[in-house]
Design a protein around this motif. Sequence first.
Motif, PDB file in Angstrom:
ATOM      1  N   PRO A 212       0.811  -1.226   0.000  1.00 56.48           N
ATOM      2  CA  PRO A 212       0.000   0.000   0.000  1.00 56.48           C
ATOM      3  C   PRO A 212       0.839   1.268   0.000  1.00 56.48           C
ATOM      4  CG  PRO A 212      -0.894  -1.606   1.546  1.00 56.48           C
ATOM      5  CD  PRO A 212       0.438  -2.130   1.098  1.00 56.48           C
ATOM      6  N   LEU A 213       1.926   1.316   0.764  1.00 52.00           N
ATOM      7  CA  LEU A 213       2.771   2.503   0.811  1.00 52.00           C
ATOM      8  C   LEU A 213       3.564   2.652  -0.481  1.00 52.00           C
ATOM      9  CD1 LEU A 213       3.493   4.845   2.669  1.00 52.00           C
ATOM     10  CD2 LEU A 213       5.401   3.489   3.543  1.00 52.00           C
ATOM     11  N   VAL A 214       4.027   1.535  -1.014  1.00 55.01           N
ATOM     12  CA  VAL A 214       4.767   1.565  -2.277  1.00 55.01           C
ATOM     13  C   VAL A 214       3.876   2.087  -3.403  1.00 55.01           C
ATOM     14  CG1 VAL A 214       5.871   0.136  -4.032  1.00 55.01           C
ATOM     15  CG2 VAL A 214       6.366  -0.262  -1.616  1.00 55.01           C
ATOM     16  N   ALA A 215       2.596   1.734  -3.348  1.00 56.01           N
ATOM     17  CA  ALA A 215       1.664   2.140  -4.407  1.00 56.01           C
ATOM     18  C   ALA A 215       1.262   3.600  -4.301  1.00 56.01           C
ATOM     19  CB  ALA A 215       0.419   1.257  -4.368  1.00 56.01           C
ATOM     20  N   ASP A 216       1.514   4.244  -3.172  1.00 54.41           N
ATOM     21  CA  ASP A 216       1.165   5.647  -2.973  1.00 54.41           C
ATOM     22  C   ASP A 216       2.145   6.518  -3.761  1.00 54.41           C
ATOM     23  OD1 ASP A 216       0.691   8.242  -2.068  1.00 54.41           O
ATOM     24  OD2 ASP A 216       0.096   7.541  -0.078  1.00 54.41           O
ATOM     25  N   ARG A 217       1.650   7.240  -4.734  1.00 54.77           N
ATOM     26  CA  ARG A 217       2.525   8.007  -5.631  1.00 54.77           C
ATOM     27  C   ARG A 217       3.158   9.204  -4.935  1.00 54.77           C
ATOM     28  NH1 ARG A 217      -0.310   8.906 -11.347  1.00 54.77           N
ATOM     29  NH2 ARG A 217       1.822   9.614 -11.796  1.00 54.77           N
ATOM     30  N   GLU A 218       2.699   9.530  -3.729  1.00 51.82           N
ATOM     31  CA  GLU A 218       3.311  10.631  -2.998  1.00 51.82           C
ATOM     32  C   GLU A 218       4.572  10.189  -2.259  1.00 51.82           C
ATOM     33  OE1 GLU A 218       0.528  12.601  -0.516  1.00 51.82           O
ATOM     34  OE2 GLU A 218      -0.845  13.096  -2.155  1.00 51.82           O
ATOM     35  N   TYR A 219       4.860   8.892  -2.294  1.00 49.42           N
ATOM     36  CA  TYR A 219       6.056   8.369  -1.635  1.00 49.42           C
ATOM     37  C   TYR A 219       7.033   7.859  -2.681  1.00 49.42           C
ATOM     38  CZ  TYR A 219       3.812   8.786   2.892  1.00 49.42           C
ATOM     39  OH  TYR A 219       3.220   9.295   4.023  1.00 49.42           O
ATOM     40  N   HIS A 220       8.323   7.925  -2.328  1.00 48.84           N
ATOM     41  CA  HIS A 220       9.376   7.548  -3.263  1.00 48.84           C
ATOM     42  C   HIS A 220      10.367   6.621  -2.550  1.00 48.84           C
ATOM     43  CE1 HIS A 220       8.023  10.930  -5.803  1.00 48.84           C
ATOM     44  NE2 HIS A 220       7.875  11.568  -4.658  1.00 48.84           N
ATOM     45  N   LEU A 221      10.878   5.658  -3.287  1.00 48.43           N
ATOM     46  CA  LEU A 221      11.858   4.730  -2.735  1.00 48.43           C
ATOM     47  C   LEU A 221      13.182   5.453  -2.525  1.00 48.43           C
ATOM     48  CD1 LEU A 221      12.519   1.823  -1.881  1.00 48.43           C
ATOM     49  CD2 LEU A 221      13.246   1.396  -4.245  1.00 48.43           C
ATOM     50  N   ALA A 222      13.682   5.378  -1.294  1.00 51.37           N
ATOM     51  CA  ALA A 222      14.935   6.061  -0.948  1.00 51.37           C
ATOM     52  C   ALA A 222      15.942   5.053  -0.416  1.00 51.37           C
ATOM     53  CB  ALA A 222      14.674   7.133   0.106  1.00 51.37           C
ATOM     54  N   LYS A 223      17.216   5.333  -0.676  1.00 48.99           N
ATOM     55  CA  LYS A 223      18.294   4.501  -0.143  1.00 48.99           C
ATOM     56  C   LYS A 223      19.145   5.349   0.798  1.00 48.99           C
ATOM     57  CE  LYS A 223      20.571   1.790  -2.935  1.00 48.99           C
ATOM     58  NZ  LYS A 223      21.534   1.322  -3.984  1.00 48.99           N
ATOM     59  N   VAL A 224      19.438   4.805   1.957  1.00 49.82           N
ATOM     60  CA  VAL A 224      20.279   5.509   2.922  1.00 49.82           C
ATOM     61  C   VAL A 224      21.710   5.549   2.395  1.00 49.82           C
ATOM     62  CG1 VAL A 224      21.151   5.549   5.293  1.00 49.82           C
ATOM     63  CG2 VAL A 224      18.835   4.717   4.831  1.00 49.82           C
ATOM     64  N   THR A 225      22.270   6.757   2.304  1.00 48.21           N
ATOM     65  CA  THR A 225      23.673   6.879   1.886  1.00 48.21           C
ATOM     66  C   THR A 225      24.549   7.426   3.010  1.00 48.21           C
ATOM     67  OG1 THR A 225      23.248   9.078   0.946  1.00 48.21           O
ATOM     68  CG2 THR A 225      23.086   7.187  -0.546  1.00 48.21           C
ATOM     69  N   CYS A 226      23.917   8.033   4.033  1.00 51.13           N
ATOM     70  CA  CYS A 226      24.693   8.573   5.147  1.00 51.13           C
ATOM     71  C   CYS A 226      23.841   8.592   6.410  1.00 51.13           C
ATOM     72  CB  CYS A 226      25.189   9.990   4.820  1.00 51.13           C
ATOM     73  SG  CYS A 226      26.125  10.788   6.165  1.00 51.13           S
ATOM     74  N   ASN A 227      24.416   8.099   7.503  1.00 50.50           N
ATOM     75  CA  ASN A 227      23.805   8.192   8.831  1.00 50.50           C
ATOM     76  C   ASN A 227      24.955   8.512   9.779  1.00 50.50           C
ATOM     77  OD1 ASN A 227      22.731   7.827  11.376  1.00 50.50           O
ATOM     78  ND2 ASN A 227      21.910   5.769  10.984  1.00 50.50           N
ATOM     79  N   LYS A 228      25.165   9.812  10.018  1.00 44.61           N
ATOM     80  CA  LYS A 228      26.361  10.268  10.732  1.00 44.61           C
ATOM     81  C   LYS A 228      25.961  11.089  11.952  1.00 44.61           C
ATOM     82  CE  LYS A 228      28.574  13.727   8.937  1.00 44.61           C
ATOM     83  NZ  LYS A 228      29.378  14.573   8.026  1.00 44.61           N
ATOM     84  N   ARG A 229      26.614  10.812  13.055  1.00 38.18           N
ATOM     85  CA  ARG A 229      26.358  11.587  14.270  1.00 38.18           C
ATOM     86  C   ARG A 229      27.023  12.961  14.148  1.00 38.18           C
ATOM     87  NH1 ARG A 229      25.768   9.841  20.435  1.00 38.18           N
ATOM     88  NH2 ARG A 229      26.185  11.860  21.435  1.00 38.18           N
ATOM     89  N   LEU A 230      26.248  14.020  14.420  1.00 38.20           N
ATOM     90  CA  LEU A 230      26.772  15.388  14.376  1.00 38.20           C
ATOM     91  C   LEU A 230      27.339  15.831  15.715  1.00 38.20           C
ATOM     92  CD1 LEU A 230      24.002  17.236  12.305  1.00 38.20           C
ATOM     93  CD2 LEU A 230      26.274  16.576  11.517  1.00 38.20           C
ATOM     94  N   THR A 231      26.730  15.386  16.798  1.00 39.01           N
ATOM     95  CA  THR A 231      27.192  15.787  18.127  1.00 39.01           C
ATOM     96  C   THR A 231      28.367  14.923  18.566  1.00 39.01           C
ATOM     97  OG1 THR A 231      25.408  14.396  18.998  1.00 39.01           O
ATOM     98  CG2 THR A 231      25.010  16.751  18.940  1.00 39.01           C
ATOM     99  N   ALA A 232      29.146  15.444  19.492  1.00 39.59           N
ATOM    100  CA  ALA A 232      30.299  14.693  20.008  1.00 39.59           C
ATOM    101  C   ALA A 232      29.829  13.396  20.659  1.00 39.59           C
ATOM    102  CB  ALA A 232      31.057  15.547  21.022  1.00 39.59           C
TER     103      ALA A 232
END
Length: 607
Positions: A212-232
């Motif tokens: 159902p979510l895949v079929a919703d044209r308002e949503y797009h398939l995304a791939k994670v390319t970065c998950n980086k901590r900004l805080t120390a």
Amino acid sequence: MTSSAPSSSSSSAVPDHTDAHDEPTLTILYATETGTAQDVADRLARLSRALAIRARVHSMDAYPPTELINEHLVIFVVSTTGTGREPRAMTPLWNMLLRADLPHDLFEDLAFAVFGLGDSAYEKFCWPAKLLSRRLLKLGASELCPRGEGDEQHHLGIDGALGPWMKQLAAVLAQVYSSSDKGLDKELDSLPPARVSISDAAPGAQLTRKAPLVADREYHLAKVTCNKRLTAEDWYQDVRHFEFAFEDDIQYDPGDVAVIHPEASSSDVEAFLSCIGWANSADAPIDIKHSLKDQSLPDHLPTTTTLREIFTRYVDLNAVPRRSFFALLRHFAQDELEREKLDEFLTEEGADEMYEYCQRPRRTIREVLEEFRSVKLPREYVFDLFPPLRPRQFSIASSVKKHPRSIHLCIAIVQYRTMLKIPRRGVCTSWLAGLKPGDQLQIGVQKGFISLPTDRTTPVICVGPGTGVAPMRAVIQERIHDGIHENTLYFGCRSASKDHHYGAEWAQYAAAGALAYRAAFSRDGAAGEARTYVQTLVERDAARVWELVGARGAWVYISGSANKMPAAVRAAIRHALVSEGRMEEQDALEYVAKMEKEGRLIEECWS
């Protein structure tokens, strides 16, 4: 508080409200941020059903605004955002109602009622509900009963106003539709029918887990390319920078938001299923049929699924339960003492005890059911007891011009301990924190409140402490990409070395002459010194702020937590107008209000 305009509570003021089959009908439109307005809409639909009136219930963002002209009786349920603006779901309808070319008698055949939800600790308490009532009256509509305003500060929460308002509304509806409201309290106190029926699916039934979510044209398939901590790493708060890549040529503007549907942790779901005795049947396919059409269901819910998937993706077992949860739960308690305790919670005298038990320690539905062990839940009532696991909205922290087919987010991972020392983690942010490069998910894009000046020579001032810098980064990246360098950023955090989000990027822009950068580090000062915040810097820069805002017509953007900061920044701007622009206090107040009305001062804040 109610509107001062006279109410039309007589049936003669209300046109005919029957459909083609002579069945009394009305429409309920809600706009919600956290789901509370949706819960109220469901309760109003049940009230209507008890009066033999068929209710059509819609979220405002799923309702065509032009259809309102064809309605005869509408009940609006409207929440309030942190800045007093309307919820995003209401914006298309509200923009239509604000059109200057609408005739004053456009809604002469419309009767309406409005219930607002808000928190009187904020300045613009129930502001969207107030504005909606006034606008509909100006366009010729009749107010069925005085506006209701639920206040989170009331010791009963919004129920402090909602209960009395529903009784008032019921009496008016009974008069309008020539029905009876006698015995209504007893009817509403009884066990309502479930909104769905659930049956075992055929062996080998195809599960539609994400279709159902895949079929919703308002949503797009995304791939994670970065998950980086900004805080120390040794900092108390974990703030992350995420980057997502898309195959679709997605488009968005600065200020737009990314919409993400989270998943509950598998360990939480497994523990809960075991607690209520559903672990052995959790993976058996089931068919779901929507029985009560006037009661809402979670978005994108498939018709064939499993109990495990329902609690993973569609309902929120970690929500803090509302009063309506306990009102329904009491019907399923087998132990007399437990049932008495639940009944006690629902009395006005027991409201404080329920607050101390539930709201104050942030006790979750899962924890409540772990304590009320005699409760036997029929699976048909899953969607009546558990609120939907709502999608989360995050301000986009990038410009699509600088980063095509990509979205950046700056997100604080929610984690804290309750007053009972129980650790808590945000459902969505914890799920996001666990994503790795290469993981895929569906992301939607929703229009935000920010717009940019069309005149390239117009300066902008961005004020974005903490993660409020996310939409400011999008604004600044977009303008610099377009070759516009009249940009000022006020950023605030606690420590230059611990939580200075995107500090190197701002320094680079400043060195290139594309950004005037001012940073407030509130905990880096010497002991005994007054702390410096973004509003402190704006006030210190009064001469420059006057030049930009007063002399050159700069646009101002404020983003962050809707606590004292937005009001303090506005006060600092007024200070500049008075001290440097030689305005009187009242003139400065009106000037800032005019800036907001003209769209030159925009707040993107949250509570």
